[in-house]
Design a protein around this motif. Structure first.
Motif, short mmCIF file in Angstrom:
data_model
loop_
_atom_site.label_atom_id
_atom_site.label_comp_id
_atom_site.label_asym_id
_atom_site.label_seq_id
_atom_site.Cartn_x
_atom_site.Cartn_y
_atom_site.Cartn_z
N ARG A 1 -6.27 -6.90 6.25
CA ARG A 1 -5.59 -6.71 5.74
C ARG A 1 -5.07 -8.15 6.29
O ARG A 1 -3.89 -8.98 6.37
CB ARG A 1 -5.16 -5.25 5.84
N ASN B 1 -13.05 -3.52 1.73
CA ASN B 1 -11.69 -3.11 0.33
C ASN B 1 -11.95 -3.74 -0.82
O ASN B 1 -11.88 -4.92 -0.85
CB ASN B 1 -10.21 -3.19 1.36
N TYR C 1 -2.23 4.13 -3.34
CA TYR C 1 -3.19 2.64 -2.42
C TYR C 1 -3.40 3.71 -1.27
O TYR C 1 -4.70 2.37 -1.24
CB TYR C 1 -1.85 1.81 -2.42
N GLN D 1 1.52 -4.09 -3.77
CA GLN D 1 2.43 -3.22 -2.99
C GLN D 1 1.51 -3.47 -1.83
O GLN D 1 1.68 -3.70 -0.63
CB GLN D 1 1.23 -1.40 -3.72
N LEU D 2 0.43 -3.78 -1.39
CA LEU D 2 -0.42 -4.45 -1.13
C LEU D 2 -0.28 -5.73 -0.05
O LEU D 2 -0.05 -5.50 1.37
CB LEU D 2 -2.10 -3.77 -1.14
N ILE E 1 -8.43 -6.14 -1.32
CA ILE E 1 -8.49 -7.58 -0.94
C ILE E 1 -9.40 -7.93 -1.14
O ILE E 1 -9.15 -9.53 -1.39
CB ILE E 1 -8.74 -6.46 0.65
N GLU F 1 -10.58 -1.80 6.71
CA GLU F 1 -9.43 -1.99 6.02
C GLU F 1 -8.13 -3.21 6.96
O GLU F 1 -7.26 -3.94 6.65
CB GLU F 1 -8.65 -0.86 5.20
N ALA G 1 1.50 -6.03 3.83
CA ALA G 1 0.56 -6.85 4.52
C ALA G 1 1.17 -8.19 5.24
O ALA G 1 1.23 -8.86 6.21
CB ALA G 1 -0.76 -7.33 3.94
N ASN H 1 -1.22 -2.16 -7.67
CA ASN H 1 -1.66 -1.66 -6.45
C ASN H 1 -1.77 -3.16 -5.32
O ASN H 1 -1.43 -3.17 -3.94
CB ASN H 1 -2.91 -1.54 -6.64
N VAL I 1 -7.33 2.39 1.11
CA VAL I 1 -7.95 2.29 2.42
C VAL I 1 -9.45 2.78 3.13
O VAL I 1 -10.01 3.49 2.74
CB VAL I 1 -6.91 3.07 3.43
#
Length: 639
Positions: free
Chosen positions: A476, A511, A464, A546-547, A514, A472, A551, A543, A468
Motif C-alpha cells: 500500500r 494483494n 475492504y 476506498q483503498l 493493489i 499489504e 493509502a 473498493n 488485506v
C-alpha cells in the motif's frame, strides 16, 4: 446514459470545498480542511477534506470518497442523479449517449409526465389557499386535522375543486399532450368532454427519492358511500405502485441519521409524525410491502420498525411483508397502536415525547410476535401447532445471510423454547426449507439455461478489510508513492513511475486489488496518459476508491509553524519525493526478500544434495541483495 465527455467535464469542474461546504462548516488546517462529520455524531472534528486530492475522509467513522460519492451518500442519490445534480449546479449541458428510439421515447415520456405533475401540483396548491372553495372546504379540513401552514407547504398539499373540468381546462390550455394527461390519471375523457378525476378531493403529491412528483393520492372530503376514500395515480413510466414509499424524499436524511425507518400505512400518518418532529417515517400507501419498497428502505438503514393499527387487519397487514424483509437482511420490529387509534391520531393525543417513548417501550421482535400470535390462534390443537412449527421454520430459513448467523441462532433458541421443541430438530427443519429453496433455484437456472461464471477474481463490492494481505502495508505504501510522485522526474529522461516499475519488475504484489491498480496505472501511463490519485478516485469499483483514499490520506500533517520556528530549513515545503520513493521501493523489496528467505528454507528441508547446494547459492544471493538494500536504507531492522 450521460456521455463520457459530459462526465469528464463535470469531474473537471467539481470544487469539493464548494459542494461539501454547503453541508459542513469547514475550517482550514494546513493543506486540508476540517469539520464535524455529517455521517455520525461527533464533538471533535475528524472529517477531513483535501481540495488538492479532491477527496474527503472521516477518521472517526471511516466514511470517505470524492464529491460524487459524498452527494450519493449524504443526499441518497444514485450515481446518475449525483452527476445531474452537479451538472445543474455548474450549468453544464448534459449530453446523452446514443440510445434506441424506444429508450429515447420512454425518457421523453417520463420527462413530460414529471412536468405535467409539477404543473398540476402548483394548480392544486393554489386552489387550496387562494380559492374560496379551497379555503372553506379543504383548508378548513386540514386545519381541523391539526396540520399547520408550514406542514401543508412542506408536503405541497392541494385541492382539486368540485367543478367537473377546471383542472382539465387548465392543463389543456398549457398545450400538454392529451394522451399524456390521461396517463397521469389527473383527467379523463367522457365522450367529447374532458373531466377531472380528483374532483372535491384533498391532493397528496407523491415524491420520488430526489423530490420529483411521480403521482398523487386524492382523498375525498366528506362521506360518499359510492366513491372510494382514496384514488391514486395509475401506473405509468414514472409511477410504479410497488416502488412507492410516501414521504421518502422528506425522510431519507432523518432515516440515515437515526439508523431506523418507521413504516406506517397512510399519508396523514406520515405528515402528522413529521409535524411532531418525528421525521424518519414513510408510508407504504396502504398496500402490502414489496421487495422494491424494502430495498429502498435498506438504502438508508437496516432497521425497520412497522407501526400499524392494533386491529386484526393492521396485524395481518404488518405480517405480510415479514419473510421478504428477512430475506433483505432487515432487522424488523413491530409496534401496534392501541384503542382503535392510528399513528396520526395517537401522536396528536400523546404529544411528541410520549409518542417516542411509547414506540421505544413497545417494540416487539417481528418473528417472536408472529410466533406468539400463531400459538395463540392454534390453542391446544396439535395439528395447528405442527403447522406453526413448520411456518416458523420456513420464516427462519429466510434469515440466510452469513452476517445474520448469530441473529438466526438467537431466533432458534427463543422459538424452540416457545414451541417446546428441540433446537436441533428446529435447525434440521430450517435446513430442509433452505435445501428446498436451493433446489428450486437450481432447477430454475437449469430450465433457463443459465450458466453462472466468475468473471473477475476481485469482488466488485466486498468488505475492504477482507482484501488485506500479509504484505499489504508495504504494498500500500508503494502504491501511495506511485500515485503521489509517479509523474515527477526521477532522472533526466525518466520519471519516478519508470523507476518504480523497473525496480519491482521481479517482485510480486500479493494483494489483488493493489495489483489491479498498479496494472491499470501502468496501462494508462504507457498509453501516454498522466494517472494520479484523482484517476482512481472516480473508479467504478468502490473498493479501489476506498483503498486509494486509505493509502493517500493521513489524519496528520506537519504544521506550517515549524518553518516559522526553525528558519531556513523549509521543513513543510521540502521536496522529499526522491527519498520517499526510494525508501518505499526498498522497504517493499526487503519485505519480499524476507518471504523468499522463508520459502527457500522450506524448500531446503525436502531437497536432495544437489538441490540443497543450488538453494544455498540462492540464499547467498538474497543475503547480498538484503545487505545492499539495508545499506541504502540505513537500517538492519525488518519487521
Amino acid at each position: 446514459m450521460i456521455s463520457p465527455q459530459t462526465i469528464e467535464q463535470i469531474k473537471n469542474r467539481i470544487d469539493i470545498l464548494d459542494v461539501i461546504g454547503d453541508y459542513v462548516k469547514l475550517k482550514k488546517r494546513g493543506a486540508n480542511y476540517l469539520g464535524l462529520c455529517p455521517f455520525h455524531n461527533e464533538k471533535t472534528p475528524s472529517f477531513t477534506v483535501s481540495p488538492v486530492k479532491e477527496l474527503y475522509k472521516c477518521f472517526g467513522c471511516g466514511k470517505s470518497g470524492n464529491t460524487i460519492t459524498f452527494l450519493m451518500e449524504h443526499n441518497k442519490l444514485s450515481y446518475v442523479e449525483a452527476l445531474k445534480w452537479l451538472a445543474e449546479r455548474y450549468q453544464i449541458p448534459i449530453e446523452e449517449t446514443a440510445v434506441s428510439p424506444e429508450q429515447a421515447q420512454q425518457q421523453q415520456t417520463a420527462d413530460s409526465l414529471y412536468i405535467i405533475n409539477s404543473n398540476a401540483q402548483k394548480f392544486f396548491s393554489n386552489a387550496l389557499v387562494n380559492s374560496d372553495e379551497g379555503k372553506q372546504i379543504a383548508l378548513t379540513y386540514l386545519y381541523e386535522r391539526g396540520f399547520s401552514d408550514a406542514t401543508i407547504q412542506k408536503f405541497q398539499l392541494g385541492y382539486n375543486p368540485s367543478a367537473s373540468n377546471i383542472l382539465s381546462t387548465h392543463l389543456l390550455q398549457q398545450q400538454f399532450n392529451p394522451d399524456l394527461l390521461i396517463k397521469t390519471g389527473l383527467i379523463k375523457k367522457n365522450g367529447e368532454e374532458w373531466v377531472d378525476n380528483y374532483r372535491n378531493r384533498i391532493i397528496f403529491p407523491i415524491h420520488n427519492n430526489t423530490g420529483k412528483i411521480i403521482g398523487f393520492g386524492a382523498r375525498i372530503i366528506g362521506k360518499n358511500d359510492k366513491a372510494p376514500k382514496y384514488i391514486n395515480t395509475p401506473e405509468n413510466e414514472i409511477y410504479v405502485k410497488s416502488k412507492v414509499l410516501y414521504g421518502i424524499y422528506f425522510a431519507k436524511q432523518a432515516i440515515d441519521k437515526a439508523d431506523e425507518c418507521l413504516l406506517v400505512e397512510g399519508y396523514t400518518d406520515v405528515i402528522s409524525l413529521h409535524q411532531a418532529g418525528i421525521e424518519n417515517v414513510v408510508a407504504s400507501g396502504g398496500t402490502s410491502l414489496t421487495v422494491e419498497q424494502l430495498r429502498n428502505i435498506k438504502k438508508y438503514t437496516d432497521n425497520l420498525t412497522i407501526i400499524y393499527d392494533g386491529d386484526a387487519a393492521g396485524v395481518k397487514a404488518a405480517l405480510r411483508g415479514l419473510d421478504m424483509a428477512l430475506e433483505e437482511g432487515l432487522n424488523v420490529k413491530l409496534v401496534l397502536i392501541p384503542n382503535n387509534e392510528d399513528p396520526d391520531s395517537y401522536v396528536r393525543a400523546l404529544g411528541t415525547n410520549a409518542f417516542k417513548s411509547f414506540i421505544a417501550e413497545n417494540k416487539k421482535d417481528f418473528i417472536i410476535f408472529q410466533l406468539e400470535l400463531l400459538l395463540k390462534e392454534a390453542g391446544n390443537d396439535v395439528t395447528k401447532k405442527n403447522a406453526v412449527v413448520n411456518q416458523i421454520a420456513e420464516t427462519l430459513s429466510k434469515v440466510n445471510k452469513a452476517e445474520d448467523f448469530s441473529k438466526q441462532q438467537q431466533y432458534v433458541k427463543q422459538s424452540a423454547a416457545l414451541l417446546n421443541v428441540d433446537e436441533a430438530g428446529l435447525y434440521n427443519l430450517i435446513n430442509t426449507y433452505k435445501r428446498n429453496e436451493l433446489a428450486k433455484a437450481e432447477k430454475k437456472n437449469i430450465s433457463n439455461n443459465t450458466i453462472l461464471t466468475e468473471t473477475n477474481n476481485i469482488p466488485a463490492e466486498t468488505d475492504y478489510n477482507s482484501l488485506v494481505q500479509q504484505d499489504e502495508p508495504h504494498e500500500r505504501n508503494l502504491l501511495r508513492a506511485l500515485l503521489e510522485h509517479g509523474l515527477k522526474k526521477w532522472e533526466d529522461d525518466t520519471t519516478m513511475a519508470d523507476f518504480i516499475f523497473h525496480e519491482i519488475e521481479n517482485f510480486e504484489i500479493d494483494n489483488n486489488l493493489i495489483l489491479q491498480i498498479f496494472n491499470e496505472y501502468k496501462s494508462l501511463y504507457i498509453q501516454g496518459q498522466q494517472p494520479t490519485e484523482k484517476t482512481f478516485l472516480y473508479h467504478e469499483n468502490n473498493n479501489i476508491r476506498q483503498l486509494v483514499i486509505a493509502a493517500t490520506v493521513s489524519p496528520y500533517e506537519l504544521s506550517q509553524k515549524w518553518d516559522e520556528k526553525i528558519e531556513g530549513l523549509n521543513i513543510t515545503n521540502r521536496d522529499v519525493a526522491h527519498q520517499d520513493v526510494l525508501l518505499s521501493v526498498n522497504y517493499f523489496k526487503l519485505r519480499k526478500i524476507k518471504k523468499m528467505f522463508l520459502q527457500n528454507q522450506k524448500d531446503m528441508e525436502n531437497a536432495d544434495l544437489d538441490e540443497q547446494l543450488r538453494l544455498i547459492e540462492v540464499h547467498k544471493h538474497l543475503k547480498q541483495i538484503e545487505k545492499e538494500l539495508t545499506q541504502q536504507i540505513g537500517t538492519v531492522i525488518l519487521k
